[in-house]
Motif scaffolding. Structure first.
Motif, PDB file in Angstrom:
ATOM      1  N   GLY A   1       0.849  -0.788   0.347  1.00  0.00           N
ATOM      2  CA  GLY A   1      -0.177   0.626  -0.145  1.00  0.00           C
ATOM      3  C   GLY A   1       0.942   1.444   0.145  1.00  0.00           C
ATOM      4  N   ALA A   2       2.281   1.162  -0.657  1.00  0.00           N
ATOM      5  CA  ALA A   2       3.294   2.452   0.627  1.00  0.00           C
ATOM      6  C   ALA A   2       3.085   3.236  -1.139  1.00  0.00           C
ATOM      7  CB  ALA A   2       4.310   1.848   1.182  1.00  0.00           C
ATOM      8  N   ASP A   3       3.405   3.988  -1.283  1.00  0.00           N
ATOM      9  CA  ASP A   3       4.076   4.561  -2.571  1.00  0.00           C
ATOM     10  C   ASP A   3       6.030   3.570  -2.843  1.00  0.00           C
ATOM     11  OD1 ASP A   3       2.265   7.518  -3.473  1.00  0.00           O
ATOM     12  OD2 ASP A   3       2.040   5.118  -4.343  1.00  0.00           O
ATOM     13  N   ILE A   4       5.912   3.286  -4.318  1.00  0.00           N
ATOM     14  CA  ILE A   4       7.484   3.209  -4.262  1.00  0.00           C
ATOM     15  C   ILE A   4       8.461   4.290  -5.314  1.00  0.00           C
ATOM     16  CG2 ILE A   4       9.387   1.136  -4.670  1.00  0.00           C
ATOM     17  CD1 ILE A   4       7.674   0.468  -2.148  1.00  0.00           C
ATOM     18  N   VAL A   5       9.217   4.780  -4.647  1.00  0.00           N
ATOM     19  CA  VAL A   5      10.318   5.504  -5.271  1.00  0.00           C
ATOM     20  C   VAL A   5      11.008   5.314  -5.749  1.00  0.00           C
ATOM     21  CG1 VAL A   5      12.019   7.640  -5.369  1.00  0.00           C
ATOM     22  CG2 VAL A   5       9.807   7.952  -4.009  1.00  0.00           C
ATOM     23  N   VAL A   6      10.823   4.414  -7.263  1.00  0.00           N
ATOM     24  CA  VAL A   6      12.519   3.905  -8.034  1.00  0.00           C
ATOM     25  C   VAL A   6      13.336   4.696  -8.176  1.00  0.00           C
ATOM     26  CG1 VAL A   6      13.413   3.221 -10.211  1.00  0.00           C
ATOM     27  CG2 VAL A   6      10.490   2.667  -9.194  1.00  0.00           C
ATOM     28  N   SER A   7      14.894   4.135  -7.263  1.00  0.00           N
ATOM     29  CA  SER A   7      16.013   4.805  -7.375  1.00  0.00           C
ATOM     30  C   SER A   7      16.449   5.192  -8.242  1.00  0.00           C
ATOM     31  CB  SER A   7      16.946   4.393  -7.034  1.00  0.00           C
ATOM     32  OG  SER A   7      18.475   4.585  -6.220  1.00  0.00           O
ATOM     33  N   PRO A   8      16.681   6.384  -8.978  1.00  0.00           N
ATOM     34  CA  PRO A   8      17.020   7.284  -9.773  1.00  0.00           C
ATOM     35  C   PRO A   8      18.350   7.311 -10.840  1.00  0.00           C
ATOM     36  CG  PRO A   8      16.770   8.463  -8.378  1.00  0.00           C
ATOM     37  CD  PRO A   8      17.164   7.912  -7.841  1.00  0.00           C
ATOM     38  N   LYS A   9      18.996   6.697 -12.055  1.00  0.00           N
ATOM     39  CA  LYS A   9      20.399   6.109 -12.945  1.00  0.00           C
ATOM     40  C   LYS A   9      20.863   8.164 -12.250  1.00  0.00           C
ATOM     41  CE  LYS A   9      18.731   2.791 -15.203  1.00  0.00           C
ATOM     42  NZ  LYS A   9      18.666   2.593 -16.930  1.00  0.00           N
ATOM     43  N   ASN A  10      21.879   7.888 -12.317  1.00  0.00           N
ATOM     44  CA  ASN A  10      22.728   9.711 -12.526  1.00  0.00           C
ATOM     45  C   ASN A  10      22.443   9.708 -13.653  1.00  0.00           C
ATOM     46  OD1 ASN A  10      23.758   9.303  -9.990  1.00  0.00           O
ATOM     47  ND2 ASN A  10      25.922   8.545 -10.703  1.00  0.00           N
ATOM     48  N   GLN A  11      21.972  11.010 -13.715  1.00  0.00           N
ATOM     49  CA  GLN A  11      22.059  11.828 -15.312  1.00  0.00           C
ATOM     50  C   GLN A  11      23.106  12.383 -15.835  1.00  0.00           C
ATOM     51  OE1 GLN A  11      18.599  14.294 -14.087  1.00  0.00           O
ATOM     52  NE2 GLN A  11      17.581  14.269 -16.029  1.00  0.00           N
ATOM     53  N   GLU A  12      23.775  12.569 -16.602  1.00  0.00           N
ATOM     54  CA  GLU A  12      24.290  13.319 -17.764  1.00  0.00           C
ATOM     55  C   GLU A  12      24.844  14.631 -17.620  1.00  0.00           C
ATOM     56  OE1 GLU A  12      27.895  11.704 -18.252  1.00  0.00           O
ATOM     57  OE2 GLU A  12      27.191   9.782 -18.460  1.00  0.00           O
ATOM     58  N   ILE A  13      25.377  15.308 -16.338  1.00  0.00           N
ATOM     59  CA  ILE A  13      25.263  16.533 -15.782  1.00  0.00           C
ATOM     60  C   ILE A  13      27.017  17.251 -16.603  1.00  0.00           C
ATOM     61  CG2 ILE A  13      24.787  18.013 -14.432  1.00  0.00           C
ATOM     62  CD1 ILE A  13      22.520  16.447 -13.052  1.00  0.00           C
ATOM     63  N   LYS A  14      26.600  18.562 -16.737  1.00  0.00           N
ATOM     64  CA  LYS A  14      27.168  20.002 -17.498  1.00  0.00           C
ATOM     65  C   LYS A  14      27.293  20.982 -15.925  1.00  0.00           C
ATOM     66  CE  LYS A  14      27.242  22.456 -20.690  1.00  0.00           C
ATOM     67  NZ  LYS A  14      28.052  22.767 -21.789  1.00  0.00           N
ATOM     68  N   SER A  15      28.428  20.781 -14.711  1.00  0.00           N
ATOM     69  CA  SER A  15      28.777  22.332 -14.491  1.00  0.00           C
ATOM     70  C   SER A  15      29.380  23.223 -15.043  1.00  0.00           C
ATOM     71  CB  SER A  15      29.610  21.945 -13.489  1.00  0.00           C
ATOM     72  OG  SER A  15      30.622  21.552 -13.636  1.00  0.00           O
ATOM     73  N   GLU A  16      28.973  24.645 -14.825  1.00  0.00           N
ATOM     74  CA  GLU A  16      28.757  25.518 -16.019  1.00  0.00           C
ATOM     75  C   GLU A  16      29.002  26.904 -15.261  1.00  0.00           C
ATOM     76  OE1 GLU A  16      27.150  25.847 -19.645  1.00  0.00           O
ATOM     77  OE2 GLU A  16      25.576  26.944 -18.738  1.00  0.00           O
ATOM     78  N   ILE A  17      30.390  27.397 -15.269  1.00  0.00           N
ATOM     79  CA  ILE A  17      30.013  28.552 -14.433  1.00  0.00           C
ATOM     80  C   ILE A  17      29.106  29.644 -14.979  1.00  0.00           C
ATOM     81  CG2 ILE A  17      31.943  29.948 -16.259  1.00  0.00           C
ATOM     82  CD1 ILE A  17      31.820  30.085 -12.457  1.00  0.00           C
ATOM     83  N   PHE A  18      28.512  29.966 -13.887  1.00  0.00           N
ATOM     84  CA  PHE A  18      27.601  31.251 -14.357  1.00  0.00           C
ATOM     85  C   PHE A  18      27.845  32.667 -13.774  1.00  0.00           C
ATOM     86  CE2 PHE A  18      23.653  33.417 -12.696  1.00  0.00           C
ATOM     87  CZ  PHE A  18      23.319  33.763 -13.832  1.00  0.00           C
ATOM     88  N   VAL A  19      28.805  32.770 -12.721  1.00  0.00           N
ATOM     89  CA  VAL A  19      29.211  34.492 -13.427  1.00  0.00           C
ATOM     90  C   VAL A  19      30.326  34.015 -11.843  1.00  0.00           C
ATOM     91  CG1 VAL A  19      29.456  35.500 -11.397  1.00  0.00           C
ATOM     92  CG2 VAL A  19      27.122  35.955 -12.617  1.00  0.00           C
ATOM     93  N   GLU A  20      31.746  34.652 -11.735  1.00  0.00           N
ATOM     94  CA  GLU A  20      33.213  34.083 -10.890  1.00  0.00           C
ATOM     95  C   GLU A  20      32.827  34.733  -9.829  1.00  0.00           C
ATOM     96  OE1 GLU A  20      37.048  32.671 -13.361  1.00  0.00           O
ATOM     97  OE2 GLU A  20      35.709  33.660 -15.348  1.00  0.00           O
ATOM     98  N   ASN A  21      33.517  34.756  -9.388  1.00  0.00           N
ATOM     99  CA  ASN A  21      34.147  35.184  -7.609  1.00  0.00           C
ATOM    100  C   ASN A  21      34.898  34.544  -6.806  1.00  0.00           C
ATOM    101  OD1 ASN A  21      33.532  36.578  -4.931  1.00  0.00           O
ATOM    102  ND2 ASN A  21      32.848  38.156  -6.497  1.00  0.00           N
ATOM    103  N   ASP A  22      35.870  34.990  -5.935  1.00  0.00           N
ATOM    104  CA  ASP A  22      36.848  34.147  -5.306  1.00  0.00           C
ATOM    105  C   ASP A  22      36.443  34.165  -3.805  1.00  0.00           C
ATOM    106  OD1 ASP A  22      37.598  36.841  -4.778  1.00  0.00           O
ATOM    107  OD2 ASP A  22      39.399  36.601  -5.134  1.00  0.00           O
TER     108      ASP A  22
END
Length: 376
Positions: free
Chosen positions: A27-48
């Motif tokens: 009776g409980a909803d099951i959340v299927v464990s998701p696969k990793n998505q191919e994701i790119k991280s890109e710079i939006f604004v640089e700051n040190d």
């Protein structure tokens, strides 16, 4: 608790493979464990600097708090050269400085934004303060401190300081134990080591759990915390979730409940930084168990539930940043139970903060680098 959750995850995945197309179990909803998505991280604004918190304005501009004491505005993908003026006097010391930021749920109507920062008392001591103000051009106006913790000390650590509003308009915020674990977290007559709940103007709700306890700090909502630097409202239940730093190990994810004791430092899954033990207990009657914990420590910072349709395989799950390992962790949820942990993006250096932008993309504040976004 963590081992129990891992065992549950294995059991759920095994049962789902046997159940074929079934999406329920008892009776409980099951959340299927998701696969990793191919994701790119890109710079939006640089700051040190150290981008501690982020808040998106209705027009798509981004406010970023820099721990070094500046509030910066990003317009059209570019950092405005002039910092925003009108900030209070901020004590920048070790982990202290200008910390989190959040907009009022009705910001479009009332214009209130909220900031947390470390405040000096003039005698070499520091505490955590919560203020609200309005933005007029590149200046803050109508500044008001709405809570100043009486947790002054000369140590520049464990300010806590994450902020969140719930569905009823109450403001929650965290204050760490200020490095005084043996006197602050378990004592409700003292600030520090607590999660607090107040009205948006600083008034104390009459149904707060310790409102009638003599000597108690009336704004306290839960106690027994070390240094919570992650806080988010669950998008479906409205519950406030937090994570907090353990010492060497024992970082925790907690679901905050009214008046509950989360155990620090009486119970913990961590040890001293030297490797010695400070408690033999990992559980005790009357103290809450974490929904998840890490051993070894990942030094968590920043936290959000994924609701954007840009990441359909992550929907409904919890993201946590790691400063220690420089990666992004996803906790897959089945209700309030964590059934799987996975690293979904690494090589990010120190992940400090996170937010979803008006474009539906996830933006990450990275120490010493600036603001990045994750592009599926």
């Amino acid at each position: 608790m963590k081992n129990i959750n891992k065992a549950l995850a294995i059991s759920l995945l095994s049962l789902m493979s046997l159940a074929s197309c079934s999406d329920t179990l008892n009776g409980a909803d099951i959340v299927v464990s998701p696969k990793n998505q191919e994701i790119k991280s890109e710079i939006f604004v640089e700051n040190d600097g150290i981008p501690w918190g982020m808040a998106w304005l209705p027009n798509g501009d981004l406010l970023v708090t820099m721990r070094g004491g500046e509030l910066r505005l990003i317009q059209d993908g570019k950092l405005v050269e002039q910092p925003i003026t009108g900030l209070p006097e901020i004590a920048v010391k070790q982990q202290g400085g200008l910390l989190d930021i959040i907009l009022h749920p009705n910001y479009a109507d009332n214009g209130w934004l909220y900031l947390s920062y470390s405040k000096a008392d003039g005698n070499g001591n520091f505490s955590t303060a919560i203020m609200r103000a309005k933005l007029n051009g590149l200046s803050l106006v109508e500044q008001q401190d709405i809570y100043v913790a009486q947790a002054y000390g000369d140590r520049g650590v464990h300010f806590g300081s994450r902020l969140a509003f719930d569905d009823n308009g109450y403001l929650y915020f965290s204050i760490g134990d200020r490095g005084q674990r043996d006197i602050n977290p378990q004592d409700i007559t003292r600030d520090a080591g607590k999660i607090y709940r107040i009205f948006d103007d600083g008034r104390i709700p009459e149904d707060n759990p310790f409102i009638d306890v003599q000597g108690a700090k009336k704004a306290i909502y839960s106690y027994g915390h070390r240094n919570p630097q992650g806080m988010a409202k669950h998008p479906k239940t409205g519950e406030i979730w937090t994570h907090e730093h353990g010492p060497k190990g024992g970082d925790e994810v907690n679901i905050i409940s009214k008046g509950k004791n989360y155990g620090w430092p009486v119970i913990s899954y961590g040890v001293n930084y030297s490797g010695t033990s400070f408690t033999e207990l990992t559980e005790k009657e009357g103290m809450e168990q974490p929904a998840w914990y890490w051993e070894p420590s990942i030094a968590p910072s920043g936290m959000m539930f994924v609701t954007s349709d840009k990441y359909p395989q992550w929907q409904g799950n919890l993201l946590v940043g790691s400063m220690k390992f420089g990666y992004l962790v996803m906790l897959t949820l089945n209700g309030n139970t964590v059934v799987k942990e996975e690293v979904v993006k690494d090589e990010l250096i120190r992940v400090r903060s996170m937010s979803v932008g008006p474009d539906g993309l996830i933006y990450l504040g990275i120490d010493g680098k600036g603001i990045y976004r994750l592009v599926p």
